[in-house]
Design a protein around this motif. Structure first.
Motif, PDB file in Angstrom:
ATOM      1  N   ARG A  66       0.817  -1.210   0.000  1.00  0.00           N
ATOM      2  CA  ARG A  66       0.000   0.000   0.000  1.00  0.00           C
ATOM      3  C   ARG A  66       0.852   1.261   0.000  1.00  0.00           C
ATOM      4  O   ARG A  66       0.484   2.268  -0.597  1.00  0.00           O
ATOM      5  N   GLU A  70       0.515   4.453  -2.617  1.00  0.00           N
ATOM      6  CA  GLU A  70       0.331   5.855  -2.225  1.00  0.00           C
ATOM      7  C   GLU A  70       1.392   6.745  -2.858  1.00  0.00           C
ATOM      8  O   GLU A  70       1.097   7.813  -3.395  1.00  0.00           O
ATOM      9  N   MET A 121      -7.201   0.511  -2.970  1.00  0.00           N
ATOM     10  CA  MET A 121      -6.643  -0.371  -1.948  1.00  0.00           C
ATOM     11  C   MET A 121      -7.542  -0.282  -0.730  1.00  0.00           C
ATOM     12  O   MET A 121      -8.552   0.429  -0.743  1.00  0.00           O
ATOM     13  N   ASP A 123      -7.097   1.113   2.131  1.00  0.00           N
ATOM     14  CA  ASP A 123      -7.021   2.357   2.886  1.00  0.00           C
ATOM     15  C   ASP A 123      -7.607   3.521   2.099  1.00  0.00           C
ATOM     16  O   ASP A 123      -7.621   3.518   0.873  1.00  0.00           O
ATOM     17  N   THR A 144      -3.096   0.250  -7.949  1.00  0.00           N
ATOM     18  CA  THR A 144      -3.800  -0.611  -7.004  1.00  0.00           C
ATOM     19  C   THR A 144      -2.856  -1.638  -6.389  1.00  0.00           C
ATOM     20  O   THR A 144      -1.718  -1.808  -6.831  1.00  0.00           O
ATOM     21  N   THR A 145      -3.337  -2.312  -5.355  1.00  0.00           N
ATOM     22  CA  THR A 145      -2.569  -3.386  -4.720  1.00  0.00           C
ATOM     23  C   THR A 145      -2.935  -4.734  -5.355  1.00  0.00           C
ATOM     24  O   THR A 145      -3.982  -4.882  -5.987  1.00  0.00           O
TER      25      THR A 145
END
Length: 590
Positions: A66, A70, A121, A123, A144-145
């Motif tokens: 993540r 970010e 993601m 979060d 994205t994750t």
């Protein structure tokens, strides 16, 4: 020059632009280049090239962590559009010109610039600077994750994980019309503590399916060894084309070796010194480096050991920063803001990727050769020719301890002259690629592989089958561990004083079993929802005695989601009792 001007990346782009469409559609492109070479930031350039040829219409950039999502989303994608979006974002570096132009042209082609780039993601982040979350993958460029991508790829829409019906056709169709970038792919291939890996199974499934369905795919990593490359080639049905940085030009079968004389010349401007030190000598060595004016990054695999070394160094030097995965987002951001100017940064593996940090000296554990190579990418990172290093010299000290990989230490003992920026031998220095061969390769989990291929192979699949799959896997498809959110401050106080940003800043994501060590400090399980008019807890479970077990936790999450009605989930997880979390130190078992 990163992001489309490096020689290896240029050669791969030429291949994309010149290969006949029908042939290109069946190929997967693999970039195997050093850390800091520009592979991640080149993704929009490849996406634009494929868009212009009519071979893809979206970009889905998939990353394992993540923190990397970010950083890349903020400082590459959003930063490229900040004037068009009317926002201001502070980043250490601007995106490369060619990357910025590609992001902008794709956004303008989309028509709605504000919806052209998004992230996805678990979060929430960046709402104050224009961040857009896209659980339905409906933006043109999405970062994205692997977790979020896996659900959608396997026909489980993120908005309906806990619902009965699975309306998967539209979000999944967006994946199939995209360029899929599988970044830092070595994470999925790395051998871990488990004998088999569902993440490896997922990677194999994606590579196999995309090759069969002619979905353009770009795989990127700095630390692929021979066995990993063989695994990628096998998963694609030998349809992967590898572009690698090499000592000489070579083109044979599906391997393209590229000589980058400009990069090599700058890299050779760094003088590398590599040594091995004892675990108990870490503090002494770092203090010695500091006394000569050198800034040091210490990376240890144990959070407990990292904290111990941090406390020792802080007591001696007074200036040290601690970074690890058990910090709240606020504390992590504060630590990373301080890190560039700190004499010493003590961290765990979270620093390996997604953090633009450069120090003159690295002290690192040696559990994994892949990790060591990734970590050396944080040494003299600002200037390849050595001017960014103290005295033009980069120092790497490998810690010899019970945590170390014995084979790696044996190789290092036999050769201390290693160039950590070049995969091949140059002059008297050995390239780092030989060290990568010490690492093992994860084995696909046979059960997971069969289930995943079954989920994607059928033209249609019933919601009952998908719900059964989720229950059998405890709603965690590509990891053995179940993740949950943790709020480190009282919910009511956070909502009153800070609102939704406060929930985001004062929370962190941890493995469910990690919380077992804090069972007596878990106050309650909470689901917080938000609408246009209010933010409030919609579901609370005070008795958390059995909720740290995956099946019970999943049931509580389902009940919480059912209570959301039309509200959007803001927080789903556990609220800790005051004092369980230590500001600046984290949620640690000491």
């Amino acid at each position: 020059m990163a992001g489309g001007d490096r020689a290896v990346i240029e050669r791969a782009l030429e291949y994309v632009e010149r290969t006949p469409p029908r042939e290109l559609a069946k190929k997967s492109i693999v970039l195997s280049v050093p850390t800091g070479y520009g592979k991640s930031k080149s993704a929009p350039v490849f996406a634009e090239a494929l868009y212009e040829r009519g071979l893809s219409f979206n970009l889905v950039h998939v990353l394992p962590l993540r923190a990397i999502v970010e950083d890349l989303y903020t400082c590459t994608y959003l930063k490229s559009l900040e004037d068009l979006l009317g926002i201001s974002i502070h980043c250490k570096k601007d995106p490369p010109r060619r990357t910025r132009e590609a992001v902008r042209r794709l956004a303008e082609a989309y028509g709605d610039v504000r919806s052209a780039v998004a992230y996805q993601m678990g979060d929430y982040l960046l709402s104050e600077v224009g961040g857009k979350k896209s659980p339905l993958f409906d933006a043109l460029q999405i970062v994205t994750t692997f977790d979020s991508y896996s659900y959608t790829f396997l026909r489980i829409p993120l908005t309906e994980i806990f619902g009965y019906r699975k309306h998967y056709a539209i979000p999944r169709a967006r994946l199939l019309t995209s360029l899929t970038v599988l970044d830092e792919a070595h994470v999925a291939l790395s051998e871990g503590e488990d004998l088999s890996s569902p993440l490896r199974s997922f990677l194999d499934t994606v590579l196999w399916y995309n090759a069969e369905a002619s979905v353009p795919t770009l795989v990127a990593s700095a630390t692929l060894n021979a066995e990993m490359k063989k695994a990628i080639s096998g998963a694609t049905g030998n349809r992967a084309v590898f572009f690698e940085l090499c000592a000489r030009e070579e083109n044979s079968n599906n391997r393209v070796c590229v000589r980058d004389e400009e990069y090599e010349g700058k890299a050779l401007g760094i003088k590398w010194v590599t040594g091995v030190i004892a675990d108990e000598a870490i503090t002494k060595k770092v203090v010695e480096e500091a006394e000569t004016g050198r800034e040091t990054l210490v990376v240890l695999d144990s959070v407990r050991r990292a904290y111990e070394v941090y406390e020792e160094l802080r007591s001696v030097l007074g200036d040290a920063v601690l970074v690890h995965g058990k910090l709240s987002r606020k504390d992590r951001r504060v630590a990373l803001d301080k890190a560039p100017s700190a004499k010493v940064v003590v961290a765990t593996s979270v620093i390996e990727a997604g953090v633009d940090l450069s120090k003159s000296t690295l002290v690192t554990d040696a559990r994994s050769p892949l990790s060591v190579v990734q970590r050396t990418g944080r040494v003299c990172r600002d200037n390849e020719a050595g001017e960014g290093c103290r005295d033009g010299e980069a120092r790497v000290y490998i810690v010899k301890s019970k945590r170390s990989d014995g084979d790696l230490l044996a190789k290092l003992e036999g050769c201390r002259t290693i160039h950590w920026r070049l995969p091949y031998d140059a002059g008297d220095a050995k390239g780092y690629s030989g060290l990568l061969e010490v690492s093992g390769v994860a084995v696909p989990d046979v059960h997971s592989l069969g289930v995943m291929r079954g989920a994607v192979s059928k033209m249609f699949i019933e919601s009952d089958a998908l719900n059964m799959l989720l229950k059998e896997e405890n709603y965690s498809l590509i990891k053995h561990a179940v993740l949950t959110q943790v709020l480190v401050k009282p919910l009511e106080r956070v909502l009153e004083e800070e609102g939704i940003p406060g929930i985001v800043e004062n929370s962190l994501t941890v493995e469910l079993d990690y919380l077992e060590g804090f069972a007596d400090r878990v106050r309650r399980f909470v689901v917080v929802g938000a609408s246009e008019h209010e933010v409030r807890p919609v579901f609370v479970r005070e008795d958390t005695t059995n909720l740290l077990r995956p099946k019970n936790y999943a049931q509580a999450v389902i009940e919480g989601f059912n209570n959301l009605k039309a509200m959007k989930p803001v927080f789903v997880g556990f609220e800790l009792a005051e004092g369980a979390y230590r500001d600046g130190i984290g949620l640690l078992r000491l």
